[in-house]
Design an enzyme around this catalytic site. Structure first.
Site, mmCIF file in Angstrom:
data_model
loop_
_atom_site.group_PDB
_atom_site.id
_atom_site.type_symbol
_atom_site.label_atom_id
_atom_site.label_comp_id
_atom_site.label_asym_id
_atom_site.label_seq_id
_atom_site.Cartn_x
_atom_site.Cartn_y
_atom_site.Cartn_z
ATOM 1 N N TYR A 18 0.842 -1.198 0.000
ATOM 2 C CA TYR A 18 0.000 0.000 0.000
ATOM 3 C C TYR A 18 0.880 1.252 0.000
ATOM 4 C CZ TYR A 18 -3.671 3.303 1.258
ATOM 5 O OH TYR A 18 -4.539 4.373 1.259
ATOM 6 N N HIS A 22 1.585 4.172 -3.050
ATOM 7 C CA HIS A 22 1.397 5.604 -2.837
ATOM 8 C C HIS A 22 2.698 6.384 -3.037
ATOM 9 C CE1 HIS A 22 -2.578 4.528 -1.435
ATOM 10 N NE2 HIS A 22 -2.886 5.805 -1.557
ATOM 11 N N TYR A 41 -3.422 16.601 1.712
ATOM 12 C CA TYR A 41 -3.983 15.249 1.727
ATOM 13 C C TYR A 41 -2.963 14.307 2.356
ATOM 14 C CZ TYR A 41 -6.883 11.436 -0.263
ATOM 15 O OH TYR A 41 -7.704 10.360 -0.445
ATOM 16 N N TRP A 76 -6.861 4.332 -10.662
ATOM 17 C CA TRP A 76 -6.225 4.140 -9.353
ATOM 18 C C TRP A 76 -7.018 3.156 -8.504
ATOM 19 C CZ3 TRP A 76 -1.650 4.872 -7.336
ATOM 20 C CH2 TRP A 76 -1.500 4.813 -5.951
ATOM 21 N N TRP A 77 -8.327 3.319 -8.481
ATOM 22 C CA TRP A 77 -9.153 2.399 -7.697
ATOM 23 C C TRP A 77 -8.951 0.959 -8.157
ATOM 24 C CZ3 TRP A 77 -14.559 5.163 -7.869
ATOM 25 C CH2 TRP A 77 -14.541 6.273 -7.012
#
Length: 104
Positions: A18, A22, A41, A76-77
């Site tokens: 993960y 990113h 963010y 991205w999802w």
């Protein structure tokens, strides 16, 4: 600015993956987020509970919601689907949080 907090989950064996994904976030997604008014963010990981806490400041709710309609976000999802619980449309399962305190 509107402050948003939300939680998601990451699969127990996918913490490092993960973070790696990113670290290598799609440049086109970064541009979409910025162009839709996202600022500051951040996503934090609680390794013991596999919990992700997201924080973002947005300029406008509608513009923020419109990010989900972009090709970059959809891509991205789909890319992230295998490392976290996801909805049928590949969006991450998430829960928005209620702000209960703020110190400026």
């Amino acid at each position: 600015m509107i402050r948003k907090g939300f939680v998601m989950q990451v699969n127990p064996d996918c913490h490092a993956e993960y973070k790696k994904r990113h670290d290598e976030i799609f440049p086109e997604l970064v541009e979409e987020l910025k162009s839709h008014g996202a600022h500051h963010y951040s996503i934090f990981l609680d390794k013991q509970r596999n919990l992700l806490f997201g924080y973002v400041e947005i300029e406008n709710e509608q513009r923020w919601n419109d990010v989900a309609k972009t090709a970059a976000c959809r891509k991205w999802w789909a890319f992230m689907r295998d490392v976290m619980p996801s909805n049928p449309d590949n969006s991450p399962v998430s829960q928005e949080l209620e702000q209960v305190f703020y110190l400026d």
